[in-house]
Design a protein around this motif. Structure first.
Motif, short mmCIF file in Angstrom:
data_model
loop_
_atom_site.label_atom_id
_atom_site.label_comp_id
_atom_site.label_asym_id
_atom_site.label_seq_id
_atom_site.Cartn_x
_atom_site.Cartn_y
_atom_site.Cartn_z
N THR A 136 -6.71 8.46 -4.02
CA THR A 136 -7.35 8.63 -2.58
C THR A 136 -7.49 10.26 -2.35
O THR A 136 -8.77 10.73 -1.63
N ALA A 150 -4.34 3.96 1.06
CA ALA A 150 -5.14 4.31 0.26
C ALA A 150 -6.47 4.43 0.99
O ALA A 150 -7.27 5.18 0.25
N TYR A 164 -3.98 -5.88 0.61
CA TYR A 164 -3.60 -4.93 -0.52
C TYR A 164 -2.72 -5.74 -1.83
O TYR A 164 -2.45 -5.43 -2.82
N SER A 186 -11.32 2.35 0.42
CA SER A 186 -10.08 2.03 -0.15
C SER A 186 -9.75 2.17 -1.60
O SER A 186 -10.06 0.84 -2.21
N SER A 204 -2.13 6.22 -6.28
CA SER A 204 -2.80 5.79 -5.10
C SER A 204 -2.97 7.31 -4.59
O SER A 204 -4.12 7.51 -4.04
N ILE A 255 -7.87 1.04 -4.90
CA ILE A 255 -6.78 0.51 -5.12
C ILE A 255 -6.04 0.94 -6.61
O ILE A 255 -6.88 0.66 -7.33
N PRO A 256 -4.83 1.38 -6.42
CA PRO A 256 -4.39 1.85 -7.84
C PRO A 256 -4.23 0.59 -8.92
O PRO A 256 -4.34 1.16 -10.06
N ARG A 316 2.40 4.07 -6.28
CA ARG A 316 1.97 4.85 -5.19
C ARG A 316 1.58 6.15 -5.62
O ARG A 316 0.74 6.83 -5.05
N ASN A 323 0.82 -1.23 -0.11
CA ASN A 323 -0.01 -0.12 -0.01
C ASN A 323 0.97 1.31 0.00
O ASN A 323 0.57 2.05 -0.82
#
Ligand SMILES: *Cc1c(COP(=O)(O)O)cnc(C)c1O
Length: 428
Positions: free
Chosen positions: A335, A367, A245, A402, A331, A404-405, A328, A225
């Motif tokens: 978010t 996230a 994750y 959450s 993400s 999630i990328p 990241r 994450n």
């Protein structure tokens, strides 16, 4: 970034997203043929489409090779975990020798505490976050009792200040300082499951060790994450599950980290088993346990091939997408967009209906956003599910969402906002 609350903006972000194709590698839950917007990857990651294929491959190996599969075939099970170690290491910022896939999370927490919680003389206390995930609380309490202490006497929990939702690093460090002569262990979750707060792992690790304590982390909500650098930060030990994750499937294989500075420490206790024995002599079946070097020496039972095959498949996706960057980066944007959208919903409702307790700054979160509704929280959550938006509800009053990328889109977030608004209008 300047976010906008409209579909065209969300679609444009998706269009420009270099990772947009990864979504196609996952299976989304659906109800009566309509797919969910899935914002629950913090609890159980989605199934990669290759999952059934990799399981089938191992079933075929088993069928064709049977016991010979341990040493024969293209990927002999005896050495299967080594490839996983190489894929796990970058996820937590470690050397491959410092990590090992094994067991499940709470089991590993126990095994690591056997080694790294060795109370002696005055140094018997453990500092942890108040409101830690229950399994961690139970594990720590039972370890304390196992050593003959009472939890109330030796466990120190750090809580947020009155009127605040999350912990201040300075308060954690002050608590460490206050107990500096009695501390055996500092043990926190990297990201708190309830608030979504990502603690300042580097500073807390340094402060704990400066006080003469061992410092360990439960990375259930951090691994896969957020970027962690376990080796560079000098963390003593860590453990995580891979089904949140990291998309390895329900009850998936977990991971441990032991810093290389402990590799030659003969004073550490272990609960040993044959698979932790020196690898090249394991099958000599001799008396007297000699651990394999590195994290592998903490293994107890033989390789769990099926769950490892699933973890392997999902980590390959991480490798292809690029962990940390660009995953990241996406993400943070995704978010951040959800944060913006929730506040837009408040504006349209003309009320402070939703309060996000997760820190806004990406350096203090991953996230997940944890959201408290001023009114009718559970009803609103149920309304979201009925309208095909799947997050989760955590007692007493938090909705966790959450993005999630690897598999969520900006459009998902925009539509979540629209659904939230609709549900609020119907229930408030
Ligand atoms: C999810 C989670 C667990 C779950 O433990 P298992 O042993 O995998 O069932 C434990 N601790 C934390 C902090 C978690 O978030």
């Amino acid at each position: 970034m300047n976010f906008k609350n409209n579909l065209a903006f969300a679609r444009e972000q998706d269009e420009n997203d270099a990772l947009k194709e990864f979504r196609k590698q996952f299976l989304f839950p659906n109800h009566k043929g309509k797919e969910f917007i899935y914002l629950c990857g913090n609890s159980l990651g989605l199934q990669p489409k290759v999952a059934s294929e990799v399981l089938k491959r191992q079933l075929t190996n088993w069928a064709n090779l049977a016991v010979e599969g341990w040493f024969d075939g293209e990927e002999p099970w005896m050495f299967y975990h080594k490839e996983l170690k190489a894929l796990m290491a970058p996820i937590v910022g470690a050397f491959p020798a410092e990590v090992c896939p094994m067991n499940t999370l709470t089991v590993n927490l126990h095994l690591l505490m056997v080694s790294f919680y060795q109370p002696k003389g005055k140094r018997v206390k453990i500092i942890m976050e108040g409101g830690a995930f229950p399994s961690d609380q139970y594990a720590i309490e039972s370890q304390v009792r196992f050593h003959g202490y009472q939890p109330d006497d030796v466990i120190i929990e750090v809580f947020p200040r009155a009127g605040e939702d999350t912990l201040r690093t300075e308060d954690i460090i002050a608590k460490i300082s206050e107990h500096r002569d009695e501390l055996a262990l500092v043990l926190f979750g990297g990201i708190n499951y309830y608030t979504g707060q990502w603690y300042d792992m580097k500073q807390i690790t340094q402060a704990g060790q400066a006080a003469g304590a061992i410092v360990g982390w439960d990375l259930a909500h951090a691994a896969g994450n957020v970027p962690v650098k376990l080796h560079d930060w000098g963390v003593d030990f860590a453990c995580w599950c891979s089904y949140k994750y990291q998309n390895s499937g329900p009850g998936g294989i977990a991971g441990i980290f032991v810093h290389e500075k402990h590799f030659n420490d003969r004073t550490l206790n272990r609960f040993a088993g044959w698979w932790g024995y020196q690898e090249d002599k394991r099958f000599k079946m001799e008396k007297g346990f000699i651990p394999e070097a590195g994290a592998d020496g903490w293994q107890v039972s033989c390789t769990q091939v099926m769950p490892m095959a699933l973890y392997h498949a999902s980590l390959k996706i991480f490798e292809n997408a690029g962990f940390l960057s660009p995953l990241r980066d996406k993400s943070i944007a995704l978010t951040g967009y959800l944060y913006f959208i929730i506040n837009e919903v408040n504006k349209e409702l003309n009320a402070e209906q939703f309060r996000i307790i997760t820190p806004e700054n990406p350096k203090d979160r991953g996230a997940q956003l944890s959201i408290i509704a001023a009114k009718n929280g559970k009803e609103i959550f149920d309304g979201l599910v009925a309208n095909h938006v799947l997050g989760d509800w955590r007692e007493p009053n938090v909705i966790r969402l959450s993005p999630i990328p690897l598999y969520n889109s900006f459009e998902d977030i925009y539509l979540t906002g629209q659904t939230l608004l609709k549900v609020c209008k119907a229930t408030l």
